[in-house]
Design a protein around this motif. Structure first.
Motif, short mmCIF file in Angstrom:
data_model
loop_
_atom_site.label_atom_id
_atom_site.label_comp_id
_atom_site.label_asym_id
_atom_site.label_seq_id
_atom_site.Cartn_x
_atom_site.Cartn_y
_atom_site.Cartn_z
N ALA A 132 58.70 78.46 66.86
CA ALA A 132 57.57 79.16 66.26
C ALA A 132 56.35 78.25 66.29
O ALA A 132 56.47 77.02 66.41
N ASP A 133 55.19 78.85 66.18
CA ASP A 133 53.93 78.13 66.10
C ASP A 133 53.71 77.70 64.65
O ASP A 133 53.79 78.52 63.73
N ALA A 134 53.41 76.41 64.44
CA ALA A 134 53.22 75.91 63.08
C ALA A 134 52.03 76.56 62.39
O ALA A 134 51.93 76.52 61.16
N ARG A 135 51.13 77.17 63.16
CA ARG A 135 49.99 77.85 62.55
C ARG A 135 50.37 79.23 62.02
O ARG A 135 49.54 79.92 61.41
N ALA A 151 52.14 64.89 64.98
CA ALA A 151 51.77 66.18 65.56
C ALA A 151 50.34 66.60 65.28
O ALA A 151 49.82 67.50 65.95
N PHE A 152 49.68 65.99 64.33
CA PHE A 152 48.41 66.53 63.84
C PHE A 152 47.27 66.42 64.85
O PHE A 152 46.29 67.16 64.76
N THR A 158 39.27 72.55 62.73
CA THR A 158 39.11 73.90 62.17
C THR A 158 40.45 74.59 61.91
O THR A 158 40.50 75.58 61.17
N GLU A 159 41.52 74.09 62.51
CA GLU A 159 42.84 74.69 62.34
C GLU A 159 43.65 74.02 61.23
O GLU A 159 44.68 74.54 60.81
N ARG A 160 43.17 72.88 60.75
CA ARG A 160 43.97 72.05 59.86
C ARG A 160 44.25 72.74 58.52
O ARG A 160 45.37 72.72 58.02
N PHE A 161 43.23 73.35 57.92
CA PHE A 161 43.43 74.03 56.64
C PHE A 161 44.49 75.13 56.78
O PHE A 161 45.39 75.27 55.93
N THR A 219 40.34 62.67 65.05
CA THR A 219 39.89 63.84 64.30
C THR A 219 40.65 64.01 62.98
O THR A 219 40.31 64.88 62.19
N PHE A 220 41.67 63.19 62.74
CA PHE A 220 42.51 63.34 61.55
C PHE A 220 42.11 62.27 60.53
O PHE A 220 42.83 61.33 60.25
N ARG A 221 40.91 62.44 59.98
CA ARG A 221 40.36 61.45 59.04
C ARG A 221 40.87 61.72 57.63
O ARG A 221 40.91 62.86 57.17
N LEU A 222 41.22 60.65 56.95
CA LEU A 222 41.90 60.77 55.66
C LEU A 222 41.10 61.62 54.66
O LEU A 222 41.67 62.49 54.00
N GLY A 223 39.81 61.37 54.53
CA GLY A 223 39.02 62.13 53.57
C GLY A 223 39.05 63.62 53.85
O GLY A 223 39.21 64.44 52.92
N ASP A 224 38.90 64.00 55.11
CA ASP A 224 38.94 65.41 55.49
C ASP A 224 40.32 66.01 55.25
O ASP A 224 40.45 67.16 54.81
#
Length: 262
Positions: A132-135, A151-152, A158-161, A219-224
């Motif tokens: 399955a797609d994790a999204r 994996a991130f 824009t897909e992270r949330f 693109t996987f910054r801790l604050g975000d």
């Protein structure tokens, strides 16, 4: 960087010019012989830290790949573990690494793409594999623990949330979503320029070639990440992964993100 059992330069080039799913289908048989697999010392450090948060009955490995995270969950969960990935090739390798009790050797098994397969794991928890797609995870709130390794970078900011919201919806109240996150390399260091160059090359590749292959390291910054986890409904805290050491300034080289569904 690679062992003799790893992929050739040509194989990596073909993978890089494919879609994410097709690329990982191609890489799957040799993935564990590349630096892309999460190192055992990271898996062990996460296992030791997460064990203090338990006990856990059920666990979910999000974007499980060849099953390294499932191996961690089998050490932490008592009843059931599920690995989910959208690459049939990676799932085939994962199944072979965790065969059901009494099953014939993995190399004799035909490749399959069934959606899920119960796999009693000896004295450990049952193991299931889901394609399955994790999204868009196909689970009710059924898990006490979810984790993910490496994996991130395959998800745009824009897909992270949405990804975090899917994990949230798969956890029971009180369930925890955990993953390690490394400290960013010092500005101007060799690692800094290496990651910057990789991301720049990937952006050029995606601007000129279709299908896209999303894989970015910066693109996987801790604050975000913390903001998106909080927006998804999690209560979040960080804990140092002491086994992985500290940087010259005394800060940890890596932390464990612990996001709890309240």
């Amino acid at each position: 960087m690679f062992t003799e059992q790893g992929p050739t330069v040509r194989e990596l080039a073909v993978q890089a010019l494919s879609s994410i799913e097709r690329g990982y289908d191609l890489l799957a048989p040799k993935f564990d012989h590349t630096p892309y697999r999460t190192p055992d010392r990271v898996l062990d450090a996460v296992t030791d830290e997460v064990r203090r948060l338990g006990p856990f009955d059920t666990g979910l490995d999000v974007c499980c790949g060849t099953g390294a995270g499932v191996g961690v969950l089998r050490r932490l969960c008592r009843e059931r573990v599920v690995g989910v990935d959208f690459s049939a090739g990676m799932l085939a390798e994962a199944r072979a690494a965790f065969p059901p009790e009494g099953e014939r050797p993995a190399e004799e098994e035909p490749a399959g793409e069934e959606q899920a397969e119960d796999e009693p794991a000896g004295e450990g928890p049952a193991v299931d594999w889901v394609r399955a797609d994790a999204r868009s995870l196909p689970f009710a709130p059924a898990f006490d623990l979810a984790l993910s390794f490496g994996a991130f970078g395959h998800f745009l900011p824009t897909e992270r949330f949405g990804l975090f919201a899917e994990v949230y919806g798969s956890l029971r109240p009180g369930g925890q979503f955990v993953f390690p996150i490394g400290a960013p390399p010092p500005v101007g260091s060799r690692a800094y320029w290496t990651l910057l160059g990789f991301d720049a090359a990937m952006r050029v590749r995606n601007a000129l070639w279709r299908p896209q292959f999303v894989m970015y390291y910066r693109t996987f910054r801790l604050g975000d990440v913390l903001e998106d986890l909080t927006r998804a409904g999690f209560a979040v805290r960080l804990t140092p992964l002491a086994e992985l050491g500290r940087r010259p300034d005394g800060s940890p080289r890596a932390r464990l993100v612990v996001a709890t569904r309240e």
